[in-house]
Design a protein around this motif. Structure first.
Motif, PDB file in Angstrom:
ATOM      1  N   ALA A   1     -17.643   5.507  -4.400  1.00  0.00           N
ATOM      2  CA  ALA A   1     -16.774   6.208  -5.355  1.00  0.00           C
ATOM      3  C   ALA A   1     -17.218   7.649  -5.552  1.00  0.00           C
ATOM      4  O   ALA A   1     -16.390   8.539  -5.782  1.00  0.00           O
ATOM      5  N   ASN A   2     -18.530   7.899  -5.463  1.00  0.00           N
ATOM      6  CA  ASN A   2     -19.068   9.243  -5.703  1.00  0.00           C
ATOM      7  C   ASN A   2     -19.326  10.025  -4.429  1.00  0.00           C
ATOM      8  O   ASN A   2     -19.900  11.115  -4.480  1.00  0.00           O
ATOM      9  N   ASP A   3     -18.927   9.465  -3.289  1.00  0.00           N
ATOM     10  CA  ASP A   3     -19.152  10.125  -2.007  1.00  0.00           C
ATOM     11  C   ASP A   3     -18.220  11.329  -1.884  1.00  0.00           C
ATOM     12  O   ASP A   3     -17.001  11.186  -1.788  1.00  0.00           O
ATOM     13  N   LEU A   4     -18.803  12.512  -1.885  1.00  0.00           N
ATOM     14  CA  LEU A   4     -17.992  13.735  -1.822  1.00  0.00           C
ATOM     15  C   LEU A   4     -17.193  13.811  -0.529  1.00  0.00           C
ATOM     16  O   LEU A   4     -16.113  14.402  -0.482  1.00  0.00           O
ATOM     17  N   GLU A   5     -17.716  13.197   0.530  1.00  0.00           N
ATOM     18  CA  GLU A   5     -17.036  13.226   1.821  1.00  0.00           C
ATOM     19  C   GLU A   5     -15.696  12.508   1.765  1.00  0.00           C
ATOM     20  O   GLU A   5     -14.762  12.834   2.495  1.00  0.00           O
TER      21      GLU A   5
ATOM     22  N   LEU B   1      -9.667  -1.260   4.543  1.00  0.00           N
ATOM     23  CA  LEU B   1      -9.357   0.061   4.012  1.00  0.00           C
ATOM     24  C   LEU B   1      -9.934   1.152   4.911  1.00  0.00           C
ATOM     25  O   LEU B   1     -10.987   0.965   5.539  1.00  0.00           O
ATOM     26  N   GLN B   2      -9.231   2.285   4.949  1.00  0.00           N
ATOM     27  CA  GLN B   2      -9.701   3.407   5.760  1.00  0.00           C
ATOM     28  C   GLN B   2      -9.534   4.709   4.997  1.00  0.00           C
ATOM     29  O   GLN B   2      -8.489   4.974   4.416  1.00  0.00           O
ATOM     30  N   TRP B   3     -10.610   5.519   4.989  1.00  0.00           N
ATOM     31  CA  TRP B   3     -10.561   6.868   4.433  1.00  0.00           C
ATOM     32  C   TRP B   3     -10.529   7.856   5.595  1.00  0.00           C
ATOM     33  O   TRP B   3     -11.449   7.876   6.429  1.00  0.00           O
ATOM     34  N   GLY B   4      -9.480   8.675   5.653  1.00  0.00           N
ATOM     35  CA  GLY B   4      -9.404   9.649   6.731  1.00  0.00           C
ATOM     36  C   GLY B   4      -9.491   8.974   8.093  1.00  0.00           C
ATOM     37  O   GLY B   4      -8.912   7.923   8.338  1.00  0.00           O
ATOM     38  N   ARG B   5     -10.272   9.572   8.989  1.00  0.00           N
ATOM     39  CA  ARG B   5     -10.402   9.015  10.332  1.00  0.00           C
ATOM     40  C   ARG B   5     -11.671   8.178  10.518  1.00  0.00           C
ATOM     41  O   ARG B   5     -11.737   7.344  11.410  1.00  0.00           O
ATOM     42  N   HIS B   6     -12.678   8.417   9.688  1.00  0.00           N
ATOM     43  CA  HIS B   6     -14.007   7.945  10.042  1.00  0.00           C
ATOM     44  C   HIS B   6     -14.554   6.778   9.230  1.00  0.00           C
ATOM     45  O   HIS B   6     -15.422   6.063   9.711  1.00  0.00           O
TER      46      HIS B   6
ATOM     47  N   SER C   1      -7.551  10.818   2.692  1.00  0.00           N
ATOM     48  CA  SER C   1      -6.486   9.893   2.325  1.00  0.00           C
ATOM     49  C   SER C   1      -6.963   8.457   2.506  1.00  0.00           C
ATOM     50  O   SER C   1      -7.678   8.132   3.455  1.00  0.00           O
ATOM     51  N   LEU C   2      -6.571   7.582   1.595  1.00  0.00           N
ATOM     52  CA  LEU C   2      -6.955   6.178   1.612  1.00  0.00           C
ATOM     53  C   LEU C   2      -5.760   5.332   2.010  1.00  0.00           C
ATOM     54  O   LEU C   2      -4.661   5.503   1.476  1.00  0.00           O
ATOM     55  N   SER C   3      -5.956   4.412   2.941  1.00  0.00           N
ATOM     56  CA  SER C   3      -4.854   3.557   3.382  1.00  0.00           C
ATOM     57  C   SER C   3      -5.373   2.163   3.715  1.00  0.00           C
ATOM     58  O   SER C   3      -6.563   1.974   3.974  1.00  0.00           O
ATOM     59  N   CYS C   4      -4.467   1.203   3.720  1.00  0.00           N
ATOM     60  CA  CYS C   4      -4.778  -0.180   4.069  1.00  0.00           C
ATOM     61  C   CYS C   4      -4.472  -0.390   5.553  1.00  0.00           C
ATOM     62  O   CYS C   4      -3.394  -0.028   6.023  1.00  0.00           O
TER      63      CYS C   4
ATOM     64  N   ASP D   1       0.851  -1.189   0.000  1.00  0.00           N
ATOM     65  CA  ASP D   1       0.000   0.000   0.000  1.00  0.00           C
ATOM     66  C   ASP D   1       0.885   1.236   0.000  1.00  0.00           C
ATOM     67  O   ASP D   1       1.646   1.452   0.945  1.00  0.00           O
ATOM     68  N   ASP D   2       0.803   2.029  -1.070  1.00  0.00           N
ATOM     69  CA  ASP D   2       1.535   3.296  -1.143  1.00  0.00           C
ATOM     70  C   ASP D   2       0.554   4.415  -0.832  1.00  0.00           C
ATOM     71  O   ASP D   2      -0.187   4.876  -1.705  1.00  0.00           O
ATOM     72  N   THR D   3       0.517   4.826   0.433  1.00  0.00           N
ATOM     73  CA  THR D   3      -0.446   5.843   0.869  1.00  0.00           C
ATOM     74  C   THR D   3      -0.223   7.172   0.172  1.00  0.00           C
ATOM     75  O   THR D   3      -1.171   7.929  -0.072  1.00  0.00           O
ATOM     76  N   HIS D   4       1.029   7.476  -0.175  1.00  0.00           N
ATOM     77  CA  HIS D   4       1.320   8.768  -0.812  1.00  0.00           C
ATOM     78  C   HIS D   4       0.617   8.892  -2.153  1.00  0.00           C
ATOM     79  O   HIS D   4       0.116   9.968  -2.512  1.00  0.00           O
ATOM     80  N   THR D   5       0.566   7.827  -2.918  1.00  0.00           N
ATOM     81  CA  THR D   5      -0.050   7.865  -4.249  1.00  0.00           C
ATOM     82  C   THR D   5      -1.408   7.176  -4.281  1.00  0.00           C
ATOM     83  O   THR D   5      -2.082   7.192  -5.310  1.00  0.00           O
ATOM     84  N   GLU D   6      -1.815   6.571  -3.129  1.00  0.00           N
ATOM     85  CA  GLU D   6      -3.076   5.831  -3.026  1.00  0.00           C
ATOM     86  C   GLU D   6      -3.153   4.751  -4.099  1.00  0.00           C
ATOM     87  O   GLU D   6      -4.163   4.599  -4.794  1.00  0.00           O
ATOM     88  N   GLN D   7      -2.075   3.976  -4.219  1.00  0.00           N
ATOM     89  CA  GLN D   7      -2.037   2.870  -5.156  1.00  0.00           C
ATOM     90  C   GLN D   7      -1.695   1.592  -4.425  1.00  0.00           C
ATOM     91  O   GLN D   7      -1.000   1.595  -3.409  1.00  0.00           O
ATOM     92  N   PHE D   8      -2.205   0.468  -4.965  1.00  0.00           N
ATOM     93  CA  PHE D   8      -1.990  -0.848  -4.380  1.00  0.00           C
ATOM     94  C   PHE D   8      -1.235  -1.736  -5.368  1.00  0.00           C
ATOM     95  O   PHE D   8      -1.503  -1.701  -6.574  1.00  0.00           O
ATOM     96  N   TYR D   9      -0.337  -2.564  -4.823  1.00  0.00           N
ATOM     97  CA  TYR D   9       0.460  -3.449  -5.666  1.00  0.00           C
ATOM     98  C   TYR D   9       0.518  -4.843  -5.031  1.00  0.00           C
ATOM     99  O   TYR D   9       0.361  -5.005  -3.818  1.00  0.00           O
ATOM    100  N   LEU D  10       0.758  -5.848  -5.869  1.00  0.00           N
ATOM    101  CA  LEU D  10       1.067  -7.186  -5.400  1.00  0.00           C
ATOM    102  C   LEU D  10       2.486  -7.530  -5.826  1.00  0.00           C
ATOM    103  O   LEU D  10       2.830  -7.436  -7.010  1.00  0.00           O
ATOM    104  N   LEU D  11       3.307  -7.916  -4.862  1.00  0.00           N
ATOM    105  CA  LEU D  11       4.680  -8.334  -5.135  1.00  0.00           C
ATOM    106  C   LEU D  11       4.739  -9.843  -4.975  1.00  0.00           C
ATOM    107  O   LEU D  11       4.481 -10.382  -3.895  1.00  0.00           O
ATOM    108  N   SER D  12       5.068 -10.545  -6.052  1.00  0.00           N
ATOM    109  CA  SER D  12       5.110 -12.002  -6.006  1.00  0.00           C
ATOM    110  C   SER D  12       6.409 -12.505  -6.619  1.00  0.00           C
ATOM    111  O   SER D  12       7.112 -11.770  -7.325  1.00  0.00           O
ATOM    112  N   LYS D  13       6.704 -13.748  -6.350  1.00  0.00           N
ATOM    113  CA  LYS D  13       7.916 -14.366  -6.870  1.00  0.00           C
ATOM    114  C   LYS D  13       7.512 -15.433  -7.880  1.00  0.00           C
ATOM    115  O   LYS D  13       6.765 -16.362  -7.560  1.00  0.00           O
ATOM    116  N   GLN D  14       7.976 -15.305  -9.104  1.00  0.00           N
ATOM    117  CA  GLN D  14       7.694 -16.268 -10.164  1.00  0.00           C
ATOM    118  C   GLN D  14       9.028 -16.817 -10.667  1.00  0.00           C
ATOM    119  O   GLN D  14       9.738 -16.160 -11.424  1.00  0.00           O
TER     120      GLN D  14
END
Length: 399
Positions: free
Chosen positions: A102-106, A124-129, A111-114, A67-80
């Motif tokens: 997705a359309n919630d103005l609030e 997942l958490q948006w802000g505090r609430h 910020s979105l984080s895992c 979870d990259d909170t700065h860019t709000e992007q998610f990745y999977l790191l795997s070994k193949q």
């Protein structure tokens, strides 16, 4: 018992357990029996454990959810094979999130984080609430009931802060749960611990709580969550010697405390003479619990030590008793900063190395201690969690 004239139910289960979630979701329509089997919690747990074991056996590692909170992007790191593969799954999240959210103005400016990954389900958490649960494999999304500020708090609600401590799974009731606390952000005074239950879609106040008044630091990884236990670093207000580990058992709903291993804090070996509590990280060491410490050598170099649990108190895995120093790297060039994410089963250490002054100059790096080689994975991360796809449902009717 037979499901038809061809396959016994035990044989059918053994076959289905080997299939990916995507195929099983299609095969539910074969018959009512197949539908009930694939949707059952017992089969879901068997399928998850089998897939997890197969990763260890065949790939020598379990994928990591980054979870990259700065860019709000998610990745999977795997070994193949011998290659490390990074997959951007942000579009999967954007595809699965309900239009109402997705359309919630609030939420748009929050910020979105895992906050955790358990049994293939992402918290997942948006802000505090605002909180939500997401299963990327089944594409289910669940908006969690609002945080538990009630009339019990007579002052202005804005004075109180709700902090998520972790996402867990109750092995006794087969239930996803979220642990949080309410404190006064002016003084960091803890008032209550609350537990969210997916079954009831509600929060309840816990009667059991840690006895010490401590400041919680957040684990960057899940540690022993498959056994229903979560761990955090906690510290006294002023003294480094007050550092401890607090564990919470999601099945018994009990907290336990244990001190850090002797020798972990005070070493005068030329690497560092004083250890700041903010350099301590608790996380996953291979398939167990580990403590990581970053020791500053100078502005551009750091040293690392990793300690692993070798013994627990009785049969209770919530209280580590004995530790062993398993990895020590005397010096790593880290420029402006070094943060340990986790150590994988294969022995690679996942770092976040800061090459400049901004978040855009932070990159995840895999380090192999025996060969002293580095592999930049090309993306940054703020938290990392082990991830294995699962069939676990977010619908409370299915428990």
């Amino acid at each position: 018992m037979e499901t038809n004239s061809f396959l016994h139910v035990d044989v059918l289960e053994e076959i289905l357990m080997r299939l990916p979630v995507k195929d099983l979701l299609r095969w539910k329509v074969v018959s009512k029996h197949w539908y009930a089997l694939i949707r059952s919690c017992i089969f879901n747990k068997k399928h998850y454990k089998f897939k997890h074991a197969m990763y260890i056996t065949n790939c020598n590692d379990v994928p990591l959810f980054l979870d990259d909170t700065h860019t709000e992007q998610f990745y999977l790191l795997s070994k193949q094979g011998d290659d490390n593969v990074v997959l951007d799954i942000t579009r999967d999240f954007e595809r699965d999130i309900p239009p109402k959210l997705a359309n919630d103005l609030e939420l748009r400016n929050k910020s979105l984080s895992c906050v955790g990954v358990v049994n293939g389900v992402v918290g997942l958490q948006w802000g505090r609430h605002r909180l939500a649960l997401w299963n990327p494999a089944t594409r289910e999304f669940k908006d969690v009931a609002r945080w538990p500020i009630t009339s019990d708090y007579n002052e202005d609600v804005d004075l109180y802060r709700f902090r998520i401590l972790g996402l867990g799974f109750d092995l006794m009731s087969n239930n996803f749960e979220i642990l949080g606390l309410i404190d006064d952000h002016r003084e960091s005074t803890i008032y209550d611990f609350h537990l969210y239950s997916l079954k009831t879609d509600s929060w309840t106040r816990l009667k059991e709580a840690p006895t010490s008044r401590v400041d919680f630091q957040f684990s960057n990884n899940d540690a022993y969550l498959e056994n229903g236990i979560y761990y955090w670093l906690a510290s006294g207000r002023n003294k480094l010697s007050d550092n401890m580990i607090i564990s919470f058992n999601f099945s018994t709903k009990m907290f336990k405390e244990t001190i850090l291993p002797k020798g972990f804090l005070c070493r005068n070996d030329g690497i560092v003479k004083c250890v700041s509590k903010y350099l301590l990280v608790i996380g996953k060491y291979k398939e167990g619990l580990g403590l990581f410490i970053n020791r500053a050598v100078d502005n551009n170099n750091g040293g690392i030590e990793i300690w692993a649990v070798t013994k627990y108190e009785g049969d209770d895995e919530g209280v580590p008793l004995c530790w062993e120093l398993v990895v020590r790297v005397a010096q790593i060039q880290c420029y402006n900063g070094l943060y340990i994410g986790t150590i994988r089963v294969c022995g690679d250490l996942l770092f976040l190395i800061q090459y400049g002054d901004s978040a855009e100059e932070e990159f995840g790096t895999l380090y192999d201690p025996p060969t002293n080689t580095f592999n930049n994975i090309g993306v940054g991360f703020c938290t990392s969690f082990t991830y294995v796809e699962s069939l676990f449902s977010l619908s409370k009717m299915l428990f």
